[in-house]
Design an enzyme around this catalytic site. Structure first.
Site, PDB file in Angstrom:
ATOM      1  N   LYS A 128      -8.130 -10.554  -9.569  1.00  0.00           N
ATOM      2  CA  LYS A 128      -8.286  -8.993  -9.176  1.00  0.00           C
ATOM      3  C   LYS A 128      -8.458  -8.919  -7.563  1.00  0.00           C
ATOM      4  CE  LYS A 128     -11.986  -6.559  -9.652  1.00  0.00           C
ATOM      5  NZ  LYS A 128     -12.974  -5.448  -9.943  1.00  0.00           N
TER       6      LYS A 128
ATOM      7  N   SER B 257       8.429  -2.336  -6.937  1.00  0.00           N
ATOM      8  CA  SER B 257       7.460  -3.478  -6.966  1.00  0.00           C
ATOM      9  C   SER B 257       6.411  -3.364  -5.926  1.00  0.00           C
ATOM     10  CB  SER B 257       8.339  -4.957  -6.719  1.00  0.00           C
ATOM     11  OG  SER B 257       8.664  -4.663  -5.187  1.00  0.00           O
TER      12      SER B 257
ATOM     13  N   TYR C 259       5.748  -5.124 -10.655  1.00  0.00           N
ATOM     14  CA  TYR C 259       5.816  -6.542 -10.672  1.00  0.00           C
ATOM     15  C   TYR C 259       5.611  -6.781  -8.985  1.00  0.00           C
ATOM     16  CZ  TYR C 259      10.594  -5.928  -8.949  1.00  0.00           C
ATOM     17  OH  TYR C 259      11.747  -5.426  -8.360  1.00  0.00           O
TER      18      TYR C 259
END
Length: 118
Positions: free
Chosen positions: A9, A25, A58
C-alpha cells in the site's frame, strides 16, 4: 482455500497529474514501485481520500525519483491534482503463505517521498 491478501500500500500519495486523453492507468514513480514490490501492468485499487472515489486500474512506470502519481484515462474524471490517494495491490495466497506474509505499507509525505515503511 485461497484468499486475496494485501501485498502493498502506498498511503496518502499526492496526485501530481491527470490526463483524461491517455488510454488509462496510473503512473507511479519507479522508486516507489521498487520499494513496494508493485509491478508495471499490475492491477491496483485506488482510493481517493479527498473525495471518496474508488477505482481499479493498472500501473505504468513513471520517472524514477520524480514523485509522480498520475491518473490517466477515464479515472482522471474521479480525482484532481493535489488529491490524497491510497494505492493498493493484492495477491492470491493459501493459508500457509498467509501465516508468514507481511504487507509492505509505505507512508508518503506531500511530495510523494517515503516517510516510513511499516
Amino acid at each position: 482455500m485461497l484468499r486475496q491478501i494485501l501485498l502493498a500500500k502506498l498511503h496518502r500519495a499526492t496526485v501530481t497529474e491527470c490526463d483524461l486523453n491517455y488510454n488509462g492507468s496510473i503512473k507511479i514513480d519507479e522508486e516507489l514501485l521498487e520499494k513496494s514490490g508493485m509491478r508495471e501492468f499490475e492491477r491496483v485499487d485506488v482510493f481517493d481520500i479527498t473525495n471518496g472515489n474508488r477505482f481499479s486500474t493498472y500501473i505504468i512506470v513513471g520517472e524514477r525519483g520524480s514523485g509522480v502519481i498520475g491518473i490517466n484515462g477515464a479515472a482522471a474524471r474521479l480525482v484532481q491534482v493535489g488529491d490524497k490517494v491510497i494505492v493498493m495491490n493484492y495477491g492470491i495466497m493459501d493459508e500457509t503463505e498467509i501465516e508468514n506474509h507481511k504487507p509492505c505499507i509505505i507512508l508518503l509525505n506531500d511530495n510523494n517521498k517515503i516517510e516510513s515503511i511499516l
